[in-house]
Motif scaffolding. Sequence first.
Motif, PDB file in Angstrom:
ATOM      1  N   THR A 110       0.823  -1.213   0.000  1.00 37.97           N
ATOM      2  CA  THR A 110       0.000   0.000   0.000  1.00 37.97           C
ATOM      3  C   THR A 110       0.856   1.263   0.000  1.00 37.97           C
ATOM      4  O   THR A 110       0.540   2.243  -0.675  1.00 37.97           O
ATOM      5  N   ASN A 111       1.964   1.246   0.757  1.00 41.28           N
ATOM      6  CA  ASN A 111       2.812   2.432   0.882  1.00 41.28           C
ATOM      7  C   ASN A 111       3.988   2.423  -0.087  1.00 41.28           C
ATOM      8  O   ASN A 111       4.732   3.405  -0.165  1.00 41.28           O
ATOM      9  N   GLY A 112       4.193   1.290  -0.769  1.00 41.99           N
ATOM     10  CA  GLY A 112       5.369   1.186  -1.620  1.00 41.99           C
ATOM     11  C   GLY A 112       6.654   1.137  -0.823  1.00 41.99           C
ATOM     12  O   GLY A 112       7.714   1.562  -1.288  1.00 41.99           O
ATOM     13  N   THR A 113       6.585   0.619   0.419  1.00 45.82           N
ATOM     14  CA  THR A 113       7.746   0.559   1.307  1.00 45.82           C
ATOM     15  C   THR A 113       8.232  -0.881   1.441  1.00 45.82           C
ATOM     16  O   THR A 113       7.434  -1.797   1.623  1.00 45.82           O
ATOM     17  N   ARG A 114       9.532  -1.058   1.349  1.00 45.90           N
ATOM     18  CA  ARG A 114      10.141  -2.382   1.524  1.00 45.90           C
ATOM     19  C   ARG A 114      11.169  -2.330   2.643  1.00 45.90           C
ATOM     20  O   ARG A 114      11.841  -1.310   2.833  1.00 45.90           O
ATOM     21  N   ILE A 115      11.282  -3.435   3.365  1.00 46.98           N
ATOM     22  CA  ILE A 115      12.349  -3.561   4.361  1.00 46.98           C
ATOM     23  C   ILE A 115      13.095  -4.859   4.097  1.00 46.98           C
ATOM     24  O   ILE A 115      12.512  -5.868   3.689  1.00 46.98           O
ATOM     25  N   ASN A 116      14.387  -4.798   4.299  1.00 55.59           N
ATOM     26  CA  ASN A 116      15.253  -5.959   4.113  1.00 55.59           C
ATOM     27  C   ASN A 116      16.397  -5.822   5.106  1.00 55.59           C
ATOM     28  O   ASN A 116      17.375  -5.121   4.847  1.00 55.59           O
ATOM     29  N   SER A 117      16.256  -6.426   6.263  1.00 59.68           N
ATOM     30  CA  SER A 117      17.255  -6.274   7.314  1.00 59.68           C
ATOM     31  C   SER A 117      17.654  -7.622   7.881  1.00 59.68           C
ATOM     32  O   SER A 117      16.893  -8.592   7.824  1.00 59.68           O
ATOM     33  N   GLN A 118      18.852  -7.663   8.417  1.00 61.50           N
ATOM     34  CA  GLN A 118      19.331  -8.856   9.106  1.00 61.50           C
ATOM     35  C   GLN A 118      20.322  -8.436  10.184  1.00 61.50           C
ATOM     36  O   GLN A 118      21.018  -7.436  10.047  1.00 61.50           O
ATOM     37  N   TYR A 119      20.343  -9.205  11.255  1.00 63.76           N
ATOM     38  CA  TYR A 119      21.245  -8.887  12.357  1.00 63.76           C
ATOM     39  C   TYR A 119      21.538 -10.149  13.159  1.00 63.76           C
ATOM     40  O   TYR A 119      20.798 -11.133  13.108  1.00 63.76           O
ATOM     41  N   ASN A 120      22.645 -10.107  13.892  1.00 61.18           N
ATOM     42  CA  ASN A 120      23.087 -11.217  14.726  1.00 61.18           C
ATOM     43  C   ASN A 120      23.096 -10.778  16.189  1.00 61.18           C
ATOM     44  O   ASN A 120      23.431  -9.628  16.497  1.00 61.18           O
ATOM     45  N   ASN A 121      22.745 -11.712  17.069  1.00 63.40           N
ATOM     46  CA  ASN A 121      22.738 -11.431  18.502  1.00 63.40           C
ATOM     47  C   ASN A 121      23.297 -12.621  19.268  1.00 63.40           C
ATOM     48  O   ASN A 121      22.926 -13.766  18.997  1.00 63.40           O
ATOM     49  N   LEU A 122      24.187 -12.324  20.215  1.00 62.34           N
ATOM     50  CA  LEU A 122      24.676 -13.337  21.139  1.00 62.34           C
ATOM     51  C   LEU A 122      23.963 -13.116  22.469  1.00 62.34           C
ATOM     52  O   LEU A 122      24.106 -12.053  23.091  1.00 62.34           O
ATOM     53  N   ILE A 123      23.175 -14.102  22.891  1.00 60.73           N
ATOM     54  CA  ILE A 123      22.318 -13.973  24.068  1.00 60.73           C
ATOM     55  C   ILE A 123      22.871 -14.865  25.193  1.00 60.73           C
ATOM     56  O   ILE A 123      22.719 -16.091  25.152  1.00 60.73           O
ATOM     57  N   PRO A 124      23.540 -14.276  26.206  1.00 62.40           N
ATOM     58  CA  PRO A 124      24.083 -15.073  27.307  1.00 62.40           C
ATOM     59  C   PRO A 124      23.144 -15.111  28.517  1.00 62.40           C
ATOM     60  O   PRO A 124      22.253 -14.272  28.669  1.00 62.40           O
ATOM     61  N   SER A 125      23.373 -16.092  29.375  1.00 63.54           N
ATOM     62  CA  SER A 125      22.641 -16.205  30.627  1.00 63.54           C
ATOM     63  C   SER A 125      23.480 -17.037  31.591  1.00 63.54           C
ATOM     64  O   SER A 125      24.014 -18.086  31.210  1.00 63.54           O
ATOM     65  N   ILE A 126      23.619 -16.569  32.840  1.00 63.19           N
ATOM     66  CA  ILE A 126      24.403 -17.315  33.830  1.00 63.19           C
ATOM     67  C   ILE A 126      23.776 -17.148  35.215  1.00 63.19           C
ATOM     68  O   ILE A 126      23.321 -16.060  35.571  1.00 63.19           O
ATOM     69  N   THR A 127      23.716 -18.246  35.961  1.00 62.24           N
ATOM     70  CA  THR A 127      23.164 -18.241  37.315  1.00 62.24           C
ATOM     71  C   THR A 127      24.058 -19.081  38.217  1.00 62.24           C
ATOM     72  O   THR A 127      24.402 -20.218  37.882  1.00 62.24           O
ATOM     73  N   LEU A 128      24.426 -18.508  39.373  1.00 67.95           N
ATOM     74  CA  LEU A 128      25.240 -19.205  40.366  1.00 67.95           C
ATOM     75  C   LEU A 128      24.494 -19.171  41.688  1.00 67.95           C
ATOM     76  O   LEU A 128      24.047 -18.112  42.134  1.00 67.95           O
ATOM     77  N   SER A 129      24.327 -20.343  42.304  1.00 69.51           N
ATOM     78  CA  SER A 129      23.616 -20.398  43.578  1.00 69.51           C
ATOM     79  C   SER A 129      24.360 -21.284  44.566  1.00 69.51           C
ATOM     80  O   SER A 129      25.126 -22.180  44.185  1.00 69.51           O
ATOM     81  N   LYS A 130      24.113 -21.042  45.856  1.00 66.84           N
ATOM     82  CA  LYS A 130      24.759 -21.793  46.925  1.00 66.84           C
ATOM     83  C   LYS A 130      23.755 -22.020  48.045  1.00 66.84           C
ATOM     84  O   LYS A 130      23.102 -21.085  48.523  1.00 66.84           O
ATOM     85  N   GLY A 131      23.618 -23.273  48.444  1.00 65.15           N
ATOM     86  CA  GLY A 131      22.732 -23.610  49.548  1.00 65.15           C
ATOM     87  C   GLY A 131      23.497 -23.732  50.850  1.00 65.15           C
ATOM     88  O   GLY A 131      24.550 -24.379  50.897  1.00 65.15           O
ATOM     89  N   VAL A 132      22.985 -23.079  51.904  1.00 66.17           N
ATOM     90  CA  VAL A 132      23.595 -23.146  53.235  1.00 66.17           C
ATOM     91  C   VAL A 132      22.482 -23.449  54.235  1.00 66.17           C
ATOM     92  O   VAL A 132      21.674 -22.563  54.561  1.00 66.17           O
ATOM     93  N   ASN A 133      22.434 -24.693  54.701  1.00 62.24           N
ATOM     94  CA  ASN A 133      21.370 -25.135  55.608  1.00 62.24           C
ATOM     95  C   ASN A 133      20.006 -24.855  54.979  1.00 62.24           C
ATOM     96  O   ASN A 133      19.683 -25.390  53.936  1.00 62.24           O
ATOM     97  N   THR A 134      19.207 -23.996  55.608  1.00 61.58           N
ATOM     98  CA  THR A 134      17.873 -23.695  55.084  1.00 61.58           C
ATOM     99  C   THR A 134      17.865 -22.429  54.217  1.00 61.58           C
ATOM    100  O   THR A 134      16.793 -21.928  53.862  1.00 61.58           O
ATOM    101  N   HIS A 135      19.044 -21.928  53.873  1.00 60.62           N
ATOM    102  CA  HIS A 135      19.157 -20.723  53.063  1.00 60.62           C
ATOM    103  C   HIS A 135      19.702 -21.068  51.675  1.00 60.62           C
ATOM    104  O   HIS A 135      20.482 -22.010  51.504  1.00 60.62           O
ATOM    105  N   ASN A 136      19.301 -20.297  50.712  1.00 60.69           N
ATOM    106  CA  ASN A 136      19.841 -20.438  49.363  1.00 60.69           C
ATOM    107  C   ASN A 136      20.104 -19.041  48.786  1.00 60.69           C
ATOM    108  O   ASN A 136      19.227 -18.185  48.777  1.00 60.69           O
TER     109      ASN A 136
END
Length: 203
Positions: A110-136
């Motif tokens: 309808t608008n005569g508009t075109r898009i042509n795009s590309q991109y790369n993404n590195l998606i990290p995730s890290i979780t560190l946990s420690k349990g001590v008796n009844t605590h975490n």
Amino acid sequence: STNYSRNKEYTAQMDYTHPVQIRSRKDTSTLKIEIGTKAILRDIGSEVRVSQSLNGKDDLVPDPSQTNDFDYTQRVYSGYTSLRWSNKAKWNLSADARLEHTEIRGNFITNGTRINSQYNNLIPSITLSKGVNTHNFKVSYTQRITRPLIWFLNPWVNRADPKAITTGTPTLEPELNHATEIGHNFSTKGGTMLNTALYWRLT
């Protein structure tokens, strides 16, 4: 108004998981390694026709100014790996990394508009946990990506409500969310549980 549309989505995914048990004189730990690949293919199209009565009494007549035709494809290819490690001392580590390649093509006829795009993404995730008796205790960092929906990209001007006219931006980029959190969990044998967390987020 009438809307002839299509919305096809195909997903292919393959994963491999390999558990490993590590023994030493002082401790035994478990390591789980996972790798995988995924492809998401989206094919979307729409043809909108609007008719209206010019005086509120006569028969409906087509309104070409509100015609909206477009074709849109999105391709997302990703490869990822994750590590899960834990030991008897109640240390737990979870680390993930995902590399994504996105291709977007749109023909807003309808608008005569075109898009042509590309991109790369590195998606990290890290979780560190420690349990001590009844605590975490836990500390984590997570990144997420949100790609703009088709209606946020479509430059067609929607005048259905004259007091709330909307339009999209074809050059809109994806949204990246960074989240860091420090958390604490306390629980008792009687069922009492208390969770506290301090977090920071940036979009």
